[in-house]
Design a protein around this motif. Structure first.
Motif, PDB file in Angstrom:
ATOM      1  N   THR A  60     -42.165  21.487  17.206  1.00  0.00           N
ATOM      2  CA  THR A  60     -43.281  22.339  17.624  1.00  0.00           C
ATOM      3  C   THR A  60     -43.800  21.979  19.018  1.00  0.00           C
ATOM      4  N   GLU A  61     -43.423  20.815  19.527  1.00  0.00           N
ATOM      5  CA  GLU A  61     -43.921  20.389  20.839  1.00  0.00           C
ATOM      6  C   GLU A  61     -43.281  21.218  21.933  1.00  0.00           C
ATOM      7  N   GLY A  62     -44.108  21.804  22.804  1.00  0.00           N
ATOM      8  CA  GLY A  62     -43.587  22.603  23.909  1.00  0.00           C
ATOM      9  C   GLY A  62     -43.124  23.973  23.499  1.00  0.00           C
ATOM     10  N   MET A  63     -43.445  24.394  22.282  1.00  0.00           N
ATOM     11  CA  MET A  63     -42.977  25.690  21.801  1.00  0.00           C
ATOM     12  C   MET A  63     -43.694  26.830  22.513  1.00  0.00           C
ATOM     13  N   SER A  64     -42.960  27.891  22.802  1.00  0.00           N
ATOM     14  CA  SER A  64     -43.549  29.056  23.449  1.00  0.00           C
ATOM     15  C   SER A  64     -44.687  29.614  22.601  1.00  0.00           C
ATOM     16  N   SER A  65     -45.776  29.991  23.258  1.00  0.00           N
ATOM     17  CA  SER A  65     -46.929  30.547  22.537  1.00  0.00           C
ATOM     18  C   SER A  65     -46.725  32.012  22.183  1.00  0.00           C
ATOM     19  N   ARG A  66     -45.593  32.608  22.629  1.00  0.00           N
ATOM     20  CA  ARG A  66     -45.330  34.031  22.390  1.00  0.00           C
ATOM     21  C   ARG A  66     -44.248  34.233  21.330  1.00  0.00           C
ATOM     22  N   LYS A  67     -44.116  33.303  20.408  1.00  0.00           N
ATOM     23  CA  LYS A  67     -43.074  33.399  19.399  1.00  0.00           C
ATOM     24  C   LYS A  67     -43.276  34.619  18.506  1.00  0.00           C
ATOM     25  N   GLU A  68     -42.156  35.244  18.137  1.00  0.00           N
ATOM     26  CA  GLU A  68     -42.199  36.360  17.197  1.00  0.00           C
ATOM     27  C   GLU A  68     -42.620  35.848  15.828  1.00  0.00           C
ATOM     28  N   GLN A  69     -43.227  36.726  15.041  1.00  0.00           N
ATOM     29  CA  GLN A  69     -43.725  36.335  13.729  1.00  0.00           C
ATOM     30  C   GLN A  69     -42.703  36.565  12.615  1.00  0.00           C
ATOM     31  N   ASP A  70     -41.610  37.259  12.897  1.00  0.00           N
ATOM     32  CA  ASP A  70     -40.589  37.486  11.883  1.00  0.00           C
ATOM     33  C   ASP A  70     -39.202  37.376  12.505  1.00  0.00           C
ATOM     34  N   GLU A  71     -38.181  37.610  11.687  1.00  0.00           N
ATOM     35  CA  GLU A  71     -36.803  37.423  12.120  1.00  0.00           C
ATOM     36  C   GLU A  71     -36.170  38.712  12.652  1.00  0.00           C
ATOM     37  N   THR A  72     -36.944  39.800  12.707  1.00  0.00           N
ATOM     38  CA  THR A  72     -36.360  41.110  13.020  1.00  0.00           C
ATOM     39  C   THR A  72     -35.668  41.145  14.372  1.00  0.00           C
ATOM     40  N   VAL A  73     -36.307  40.585  15.401  1.00  0.00           N
ATOM     41  CA  VAL A  73     -35.737  40.654  16.746  1.00  0.00           C
ATOM     42  C   VAL A  73     -34.397  39.939  16.797  1.00  0.00           C
ATOM     43  N   CYS A  74     -34.327  38.751  16.235  1.00  0.00           N
ATOM     44  CA  CYS A  74     -33.079  37.989  16.230  1.00  0.00           C
ATOM     45  C   CYS A  74     -31.989  38.756  15.481  1.00  0.00           C
ATOM     46  N   GLU A  75     -32.344  39.340  14.337  1.00  0.00           N
ATOM     47  CA  GLU A  75     -31.381  40.123  13.554  1.00  0.00           C
ATOM     48  C   GLU A  75     -30.916  41.349  14.336  1.00  0.00           C
ATOM     49  N   ASN A  76     -31.845  41.995  15.038  1.00  0.00           N
ATOM     50  CA  ASN A  76     -31.482  43.170  15.842  1.00  0.00           C
ATOM     51  C   ASN A  76     -30.514  42.806  16.962  1.00  0.00           C
ATOM     52  N   ILE A  77     -30.736  41.658  17.603  1.00  0.00           N
ATOM     53  CA  ILE A  77     -29.859  41.223  18.690  1.00  0.00           C
ATOM     54  C   ILE A  77     -28.435  41.020  18.172  1.00  0.00           C
ATOM     55  N   LEU A  78     -28.305  40.385  17.007  1.00  0.00           N
ATOM     56  CA  LEU A  78     -26.978  40.170  16.419  1.00  0.00           C
ATOM     57  C   LEU A  78     -26.309  41.500  16.079  1.00  0.00           C
ATOM     58  N   LEU A  79     -27.096  42.439  15.548  1.00  0.00           N
ATOM     59  CA  LEU A  79     -26.549  43.744  15.176  1.00  0.00           C
ATOM     60  C   LEU A  79     -26.134  44.540  16.412  1.00  0.00           C
ATOM     61  N   LEU A  80     -26.913  44.412  17.485  1.00  0.00           N
ATOM     62  CA  LEU A  80     -26.578  45.114  18.733  1.00  0.00           C
ATOM     63  C   LEU A  80     -25.303  44.552  19.357  1.00  0.00           C
ATOM     64  N   HIS A  81     -25.144  43.228  19.306  1.00  0.00           N
ATOM     65  CA  HIS A  81     -23.898  42.623  19.788  1.00  0.00           C
ATOM     66  C   HIS A  81     -22.711  43.193  19.020  1.00  0.00           C
ATOM     67  N   GLN A  82     -22.868  43.323  17.721  1.00  0.00           N
ATOM     68  CA  GLN A  82     -21.802  43.869  16.883  1.00  0.00           C
ATOM     69  C   GLN A  82     -21.484  45.311  17.276  1.00  0.00           C
ATOM     70  N   ALA A  83     -22.525  46.119  17.488  1.00  0.00           N
ATOM     71  CA  ALA A  83     -22.331  47.520  17.854  1.00  0.00           C
ATOM     72  C   ALA A  83     -21.614  47.644  19.196  1.00  0.00           C
ATOM     73  N   ILE A  84     -21.977  46.793  20.163  1.00  0.00           N
ATOM     74  CA  ILE A  84     -21.352  46.835  21.487  1.00  0.00           C
ATOM     75  C   ILE A  84     -19.882  46.436  21.398  1.00  0.00           C
ATOM     76  N   ARG A  85     -19.601  45.380  20.629  1.00  0.00           N
ATOM     77  CA  ARG A  85     -18.215  44.934  20.479  1.00  0.00           C
ATOM     78  C   ARG A  85     -17.343  46.003  19.821  1.00  0.00           C
ATOM     79  N   GLN A  86     -17.893  46.664  18.800  1.00  0.00           N
ATOM     80  CA  GLN A  86     -17.113  47.614  18.016  1.00  0.00           C
ATOM     81  C   GLN A  86     -17.188  49.046  18.542  1.00  0.00           C
TER      82      GLN A  86
END
Length: 268
Positions: free
Chosen positions: A50-76
């Motif tokens: 937690t030390e030095g952690m960004s104060s603008r952290k997302e509250q859920d996992e949606t953004v990270c999941e979306n990034i992975l899904l977008l990478h998949q869409a671009i590749r395919q």
């Protein structure tokens, strides 16, 4: 012998800590996994999760999941559909900030092309199939993202539309016509110029204290606001269209402050 050094692990931990698209839970999980790559003694010497952690952290996992899904869409080479929201000001008993879905909550249909990063935020560059142009979407404002298969006819139609567009990536958030602008810049602002336009830009000496550059930018309020923020140390020299718009922005600001100054005088 370990294949990764402590300094390399610490660099990765810093990147995870300051990535705003990762939630606190995901941040802690990734840091613990990184610490397993080095000895327990070395891991204890590193900062806590937690030390030095960004104060603008997302509250859920949606953004990270979306990034992975977008990478998949671009590749395919797949299409995507999603809902998209933007911040709006709502006036009720007072002014408040609300999230409002665009296009009446209807799904956006697009062909993802690439992901772009700026100031810790991830942007999707995609071809909007409804508007028939390339644009940016902030990934943290994308909801209900799904992959979609394009028919052969849809792929042909999309390719034709993209060929007819200029093919350039627009300025965030939603594009605008790009124009080559000549700027006069004070020498001590070279860092700001590199941050915005990159290191490959050509510099032309003007005098001992200034240089000029030619950059292609959208003539939008955020660009003029950026120029105005340097209080005269960056000046638009050309084209006339950009000079006139910058003049209008400065005049409007001046008029607003003149009105405020008169109101304060009356109050006294």
């Amino acid at each position: 012998r370990r294949e990764i050094e402590q300094k390399e692990v610490e660099t990765l931990i810093d990147a995870v800590n300051y990535a705003p698209f990762l939630s606190e839970q995901k941040t802690g999980l990734l840091i613990r996994k990184l610490q397993r790559l080095i000895s327990r003694y070395q891991a204890k010497a590193l900062q806590s999760p937690t030390e030095g952690m960004s104060s603008r952290k997302e509250q859920d996992e949606t953004v990270c999941e979306n990034i992975l899904l977008l990478h998949q869409a671009i590749r395919q080479g797949k299409g995507i559909q999603f809902r998209y929201w933007e911040y709006q000001v709502h006036f009720g008993s007072g002014a408040s900030i609300i999230q409002q879905r665009q296009r009446g909550g209807r799904y956006f249909h697009a062909l993802p092309l690439a992901l772009d990063w700026e100031n810790g935020h991830c942007w999707l560059i995609a071809f909007d199939r409804e508007k028939s142009h390339i644009t940016h979407y902030r990934v943290s404002q994308i909801e209900h993202l799904q992959l979609s298969s394009l028919t052969k006819e849809e792929k042909i139609a999309t390719s034709l539309h993209m060929m007819q567009s200029d093919g350039s990536f627009p300025s965030k958030p939603l594009g605008g016509r790009r124009v080559t602008v000549k700027l006069q810049v004070a020498n001590d602002l070279i860092g700001s110029i590199v941050d915005r336009f990159g290191k490959d830009i050509l510099l032309f000496p003007k005098d001992k204290k200034h240089f000029t550059i030619n950059v292609k930018v959208p003539l939008k309020d955020d660009f003029f606001g950026w120029v105005a923020g340097f209080a005269g140390k960056i000046v638009i020299l050309h084209p006339t269209e950009a000079v006139q718009q910058m003049t209008q922005v400065l005049q409007q600001n001046s008029q607003q402050y003149q009105v405020l100054s008169c109101e304060k005088s009356i109050e006294r």
